[in-house]
Structures are given as C-alpha cells and as structure tokens.
Design an enzyme around this catalytic site. Sequence first.
Site, PDB file in Angstrom:
ATOM      1  CG  HIS A   1      -1.898  -1.052   1.366  1.00  0.00           C
ATOM      2  ND1 HIS A   1      -1.952  -1.901   2.443  1.00  0.00           N
ATOM      3  CD2 HIS A   1      -2.911  -1.441   0.546  1.00  0.00           C
ATOM      4  CE1 HIS A   1      -2.962  -2.754   2.295  1.00  0.00           C
ATOM      5  NE2 HIS A   1      -3.552  -2.506   1.146  1.00  0.00           N
TER       6      HIS A   1
ATOM      7  CE  LYS B   1     -10.736  -8.187   1.142  1.00  0.00           C
ATOM      8  NZ  LYS B   1      -9.665  -7.282   0.726  1.00  0.00           N
TER       9      LYS B   1
ATOM     10  NE  ARG C   1      -2.568  -7.270  -4.522  1.00  0.00           N
ATOM     11  CZ  ARG C   1      -3.300  -7.492  -3.447  1.00  0.00           C
ATOM     12  NH1 ARG C   1      -2.723  -7.801  -2.308  1.00  0.00           N
ATOM     13  NH2 ARG C   1      -4.608  -7.424  -3.497  1.00  0.00           N
TER      14      ARG C   1
ATOM     15  CB  SER D   1      -3.768  -6.929   4.264  1.00  0.00           C
ATOM     16  OG  SER D   1      -3.310  -5.665   3.883  1.00  0.00           O
TER      17      SER D   1
HETATM   18  P1  ADP Z   1      -9.618  -4.015  -0.752  1.00  0.00           P
HETATM   19  O1  ADP Z   1     -10.443  -4.722   0.268  1.00  0.00           O
HETATM   20  O2  ADP Z   1     -10.260  -2.770  -1.301  1.00  0.00           O
HETATM   21  O3  ADP Z   1      -9.021  -4.881  -1.813  1.00  0.00           O
HETATM   22  P2  ADP Z   1      -6.894  -3.803   0.239  1.00  0.00           P
HETATM   23  O4  ADP Z   1      -6.404  -3.079   1.459  1.00  0.00           O
HETATM   24  O5  ADP Z   1      -6.656  -5.265   0.153  1.00  0.00           O
HETATM   25  O6  ADP Z   1      -8.419  -3.437   0.156  1.00  0.00           O
HETATM   26  O7  ADP Z   1      -6.277  -3.139  -1.057  1.00  0.00           O
HETATM   27  C1  ADP Z   1      -6.472  -1.777  -1.337  1.00  0.00           C
HETATM   28  C2  ADP Z   1      -5.850  -1.440  -2.671  1.00  0.00           C
HETATM   29  O8  ADP Z   1      -4.437  -1.621  -2.581  1.00  0.00           O
HETATM   30  C3  ADP Z   1      -6.294  -2.340  -3.834  1.00  0.00           C
HETATM   31  O9  ADP Z   1      -6.314  -1.561  -5.013  1.00  0.00           O
HETATM   32  C4  ADP Z   1      -5.203  -3.383  -3.910  1.00  0.00           C
HETATM   33  O10 ADP Z   1      -5.092  -3.939  -5.192  1.00  0.00           O
HETATM   34  C5  ADP Z   1      -3.994  -2.529  -3.568  1.00  0.00           C
HETATM   35  N1  ADP Z   1      -2.903  -3.326  -3.029  1.00  0.00           N
HETATM   36  C6  ADP Z   1      -2.924  -4.166  -1.975  1.00  0.00           C
HETATM   37  N2  ADP Z   1      -1.723  -4.738  -1.785  1.00  0.00           N
HETATM   38  C7  ADP Z   1      -0.909  -4.238  -2.746  1.00  0.00           C
HETATM   39  C8  ADP Z   1       0.465  -4.463  -3.121  1.00  0.00           C
HETATM   40  N3  ADP Z   1       1.228  -5.336  -2.474  1.00  0.00           N
HETATM   41  N4  ADP Z   1       0.959  -3.780  -4.165  1.00  0.00           N
HETATM   42  C9  ADP Z   1       0.163  -2.921  -4.852  1.00  0.00           C
HETATM   43  N5  ADP Z   1      -1.137  -2.681  -4.580  1.00  0.00           N
HETATM   44  C10 ADP Z   1      -1.669  -3.328  -3.542  1.00  0.00           C
END
Ligand code: ADP
Length: 175
Positions: A25, A49, A103, A141
Amino acid sequence: MDGVERQMMRTGFYPGSFDPITYGHLDIIARAARIVDKLVIAVGQHGAKQALLSVEARVALIEQVVKPIAEHAGVKIIVTTFDGLTVDAARKAHAGVVIRGLRDASDFDYEVQMAQMNGALSPDIETIFMAASPATRMIASSLVKQIAKMGGDTSLFLPKEAEAAVRAVLNALSP
Ligand code: ADP
C-alpha cells in the site's frame, strides 16, 4: 473543464481495507503522491472481510506511516473512512480520481470490472491503476495476517508500527 473540476482531477482517492497497511500500500501511496496534489486514503467500513484491526486503529496507523511520505512529496494526505459506494465517497471527498493497485491477473479482472461499473455509475470519476512494484507485489494484508498469527516474521511486509498494532491485537486475542 472549470477550476473546481480540475482541482478534483488532481485529488486522488485511494480506498481499501488496509487491514493492516503494508509496504505494498505504501508503495502505491508514495507513487500516487507524486502525481496528485492531494491524496485521500479511505478505509472502507463495510467490507465482507473479517477485520483484525478496528477501523479507528487502521486510520491512526495509516496517519502515522504516511506522514513522512506526505512531507517528502509536499502533498497533503488525508486519512478518512467511508461506507457505501466508492464513487460517492470519492465525490464527497472532492476527489475525481480513484487510485487502485494491481498485483496480478486476478486483481486486474476484478478491478477493471469494478472500475467500469463505477464509471457507468459516475462518469465524472476516473479510476487509475498503478502496477505494483516488483519488490512489494507479493504482499497481501490477508497473507501477512496469517503469517503473524502463526508467529512468522512480518517485518519484510509491514512497517514497524503496523507490526506492533497487529501483534497487540493478536496478543489480546490469545494472551
Ligand atoms: P480491498 O479490500 O479494497 O481490496 P486492500 O487493502 O486489500 O483493500 O487493497 C487496497 C488497494 O491496494 C487495492 O487496489 C489493492 O489492489 C492494492 N494493493 C494491496 N496490496 C498491494 C500491493 N502489495 N501492491 C500494490 N497494490 C496493492
């Protein structure tokens, strides 16, 4: 395009669960901070989630870890919460650009579909995708939480503040 619209297009809205915020992030946030004038990071309150950290804890954590990025980029970064539609929350935050990280192919399929549906609902809000950086692309995450629960080292994936927050919750769950 008038001045207000132009200002909106220079304000990014980065929504997510951030449970917890990872180096993946933070990579997207640092890169987004180079292309917008203001970035609103929004923690979703609904999500299907099961969350580990409370929304309040996630907001406080994000505020802490993005401070150096905001200072370095000279950009205002605001952390907030939202429920309901992402596009509505973006508009409420006066942001015209939703930022999402990609990703892999499964992110791509889901995110493009969502962006297109959001675009149909709100043609004034644009979604831009940033490809994950190679060094942080594998971080999710959900997997980091599994590693933490099994006592693994999460320091490669989480800033130390996030590690501490996760550890505190896990310790409270099973002291
Ligand atoms: P959501 O529940 O909206 O997917 P996340 O916190 O999992 O929430 O992800 C938020 C955003 O960050 C999404 O666009 C996700 O693709 C991006 N994201 C999560 N992890 C990574 C990473 N390792 N590299 C790049 N983008 C990421």
